[in-house]
Design a protein around this motif. Structure first.
Motif, short mmCIF file in Angstrom:
data_model
loop_
_atom_site.label_atom_id
_atom_site.label_comp_id
_atom_site.label_asym_id
_atom_site.label_seq_id
_atom_site.Cartn_x
_atom_site.Cartn_y
_atom_site.Cartn_z
N TYR A 122 -105.18 28.06 -0.12
CA TYR A 122 -106.11 28.45 0.94
C TYR A 122 -106.09 29.96 1.14
CZ TYR A 122 -105.25 23.52 2.12
OH TYR A 122 -105.10 22.17 2.07
N LYS A 123 -107.17 30.48 1.71
CA LYS A 123 -107.15 31.83 2.24
C LYS A 123 -106.72 31.73 3.71
CE LYS A 123 -110.49 33.91 -0.87
NZ LYS A 123 -111.79 34.63 -1.02
N ILE A 124 -105.77 32.57 4.10
CA ILE A 124 -105.15 32.47 5.42
C ILE A 124 -105.57 33.66 6.27
CG2 ILE A 124 -102.99 32.00 6.63
CD1 ILE A 124 -101.70 31.39 3.95
N HIS A 125 -105.82 33.41 7.54
CA HIS A 125 -106.35 34.44 8.45
C HIS A 125 -105.70 34.32 9.83
CE1 HIS A 125 -109.67 34.62 5.49
NE2 HIS A 125 -109.64 33.29 5.55
N ILE A 126 -105.89 35.36 10.62
CA ILE A 126 -105.42 35.39 12.01
C ILE A 126 -106.60 35.59 12.95
CG2 ILE A 126 -104.17 36.80 13.72
CD1 ILE A 126 -102.22 35.21 12.16
N ILE A 127 -106.60 34.84 14.05
CA ILE A 127 -107.51 35.09 15.18
C ILE A 127 -106.64 35.18 16.42
CG2 ILE A 127 -109.53 34.35 16.48
CD1 ILE A 127 -110.32 32.55 14.19
N THR A 128 -106.67 36.32 17.10
CA THR A 128 -105.74 36.54 18.21
C THR A 128 -106.41 37.23 19.39
OG1 THR A 128 -103.70 37.70 18.85
CG2 THR A 128 -104.96 38.66 17.06
N ASN A 129 -105.98 36.86 20.59
CA ASN A 129 -106.38 37.56 21.81
C ASN A 129 -105.46 38.72 22.11
OD1 ASN A 129 -108.55 35.89 22.26
ND2 ASN A 129 -107.62 34.73 23.92
N GLY A 130 -104.41 38.89 21.32
CA GLY A 130 -103.44 39.97 21.56
C GLY A 130 -104.05 41.34 21.38
N PHE A 131 -103.34 42.34 21.86
CA PHE A 131 -103.86 43.70 21.85
C PHE A 131 -103.94 44.25 20.43
CE2 PHE A 131 -101.70 44.08 26.24
CZ PHE A 131 -102.76 43.44 26.84
N GLU A 132 -105.03 44.92 20.16
CA GLU A 132 -105.31 45.48 18.83
C GLU A 132 -104.17 46.35 18.32
OE1 GLU A 132 -107.81 46.00 15.55
OE2 GLU A 132 -108.64 45.14 17.37
N GLU A 133 -103.60 47.16 19.21
CA GLU A 133 -102.64 48.17 18.76
C GLU A 133 -101.27 47.60 18.40
OE1 GLU A 133 -102.46 48.67 23.37
OE2 GLU A 133 -103.84 47.88 21.86
N VAL A 134 -101.02 46.35 18.74
CA VAL A 134 -99.68 45.80 18.46
C VAL A 134 -99.68 44.62 17.49
CG1 VAL A 134 -98.72 46.57 20.66
CG2 VAL A 134 -99.73 44.29 20.50
N GLN A 135 -100.78 43.90 17.35
CA GLN A 135 -100.73 42.67 16.56
C GLN A 135 -100.44 42.94 15.08
OE1 GLN A 135 -100.15 41.00 19.10
NE2 GLN A 135 -101.42 39.21 18.71
N ARG A 136 -101.10 43.91 14.50
CA ARG A 136 -100.85 44.22 13.09
C ARG A 136 -99.42 44.74 12.89
NH1 ARG A 136 -104.17 45.01 8.60
NH2 ARG A 136 -105.98 44.60 9.92
N LYS A 137 -98.92 45.50 13.86
CA LYS A 137 -97.54 45.99 13.78
C LYS A 137 -96.55 44.83 13.80
CE LYS A 137 -98.39 50.42 16.12
NZ LYS A 137 -98.10 51.20 17.35
N LYS A 138 -96.80 43.84 14.66
CA LYS A 138 -95.93 42.67 14.72
C LYS A 138 -95.84 41.99 13.36
CE LYS A 138 -97.04 41.30 19.51
NZ LYS A 138 -97.75 40.28 20.29
N MET A 139 -96.97 41.84 12.72
CA MET A 139 -97.03 41.14 11.44
C MET A 139 -96.36 41.94 10.34
SD MET A 139 -100.94 39.86 11.99
CE MET A 139 -101.13 39.11 10.39
N ALA A 140 -96.55 43.25 10.37
CA ALA A 140 -95.92 44.10 9.35
C ALA A 140 -94.41 44.10 9.51
CB ALA A 140 -96.48 45.51 9.46
N THR A 141 -93.94 44.26 10.74
CA THR A 141 -92.50 44.33 11.00
C THR A 141 -91.80 43.03 10.62
OG1 THR A 141 -92.87 45.88 12.82
CG2 THR A 141 -90.74 44.78 12.75
N SER A 142 -92.48 41.92 10.85
CA SER A 142 -91.88 40.61 10.56
C SER A 142 -92.11 40.16 9.12
CB SER A 142 -92.40 39.56 11.54
OG SER A 142 -93.81 39.47 11.50
N GLY A 143 -92.81 40.97 8.33
CA GLY A 143 -92.94 40.71 6.91
C GLY A 143 -93.97 39.67 6.52
N ILE A 144 -94.96 39.40 7.39
CA ILE A 144 -95.94 38.36 7.06
C ILE A 144 -97.36 38.91 6.87
CG2 ILE A 144 -94.63 36.50 8.14
CD1 ILE A 144 -96.55 36.69 10.54
N LEU A 145 -97.55 40.20 7.02
CA LEU A 145 -98.89 40.77 6.97
C LEU A 145 -99.59 40.46 5.64
CD1 LEU A 145 -100.98 42.54 8.41
CD2 LEU A 145 -99.87 44.55 7.40
#
Length: 229
Positions: A122-145
């Protein structure tokens, strides 16, 4: 029962893949030490957790702004605890929280394993209500981006889940159709009702142990997704 003809899998992020509760606790621990508040983090969290959820519901329904959410959830918690905190301190703590939160990298049990399981089919995606400035950082730091083809935030879409427009925006970005897509998330209203109203399939992740029989498909652990995908 397996879902057939699914090509795109959309996940919520917080409380679905990213361990918000654990990472938030660590962030507050560091911030309280920095400011030498003399307030126990666990005592604070007992009050803050429900207040934070209340503010997110208000934010999701456009009853408070992002700024009011960030300030109010802290101020209300301190007031209940009879802890004196002026506006300057509250605003400084709110800014620090946004900075410190995405530095932590805890994921919910089974996150990497299920993403590895899904990525080849599958192609996997994210849909989030979280703040723009932190969501991508969360994913990068946790190694799942790297697992995700697209990330759609409410700030980018201009509306929040459960509004159908955020799902339509995500479908457009991913070149997916609603009928071959499934949404997985922990918030029944935002993720499940929102997705279904936009024509997507859905799987309710009962992270909060609030089992609702209204959800056609539901799981209590991420590894249970293999029943459907």
């Amino acid at each position: 029962m397996k879902l057939n003809n699914i090509e795109h899998v959309f996940f919520d992020l917080d409380h679905t893949l990213w361990d918000f509760d654990k990472n938030s606790e660590l962030a507050f621990g560091d911030i309280f030490k920095k400011w030498n508040l003399g307030l126990g983090v666990q005592d604070f969290l007992k009050v803050y957790s429900s207040i934070n959820l209340k503010y997110w519901e208000l934010y999701r329904n456009n009853k408070v702004s992002k700024e009011v959410l960030r300030y109010g959830r802290l101020k209300d918690s301190f007031d209940i605890l009879n802890f004196e905190a002026n506006d300057d301190l509250v605003n400084s703590l709110a800014d620090d929280y946004i900075e410190y939160l995405p530095k932590n990298n805890h994921l919910l049990l089974g996150t990497v394993e299920i993403l590895e399981y899904l990525k080849s089919s599958y192609k996997i995606h994210i849909i989030t209500n979280g703040f723009e400035e932190v969501q991508r950082k969360k994913m990068a730091t946790s190694g799942i981006l790297e697992y995700f083809h697209t990330i759609t935030t409410s700030e980018e879409a201009g509306v929040k889940k459960p509004h159908s427009l955020i799902f339509k925006k995500a479908l457009e970005k991913s070149a997916a159709s609603a009928e071959n897509s499934v949404m997985i998330g922990d918030n029944y209203e935002a993720d499940i009702i929102g997705a279904e109203n936009a024509g997507l399939h859905s799987i309710y992740f009962d992270y909060h142990q609030n089992t609702t029989t209204a959800a056609m498909r539901q799981i209590k652990t991420l590894k249970e997704l293999i029943k459907f995908l």
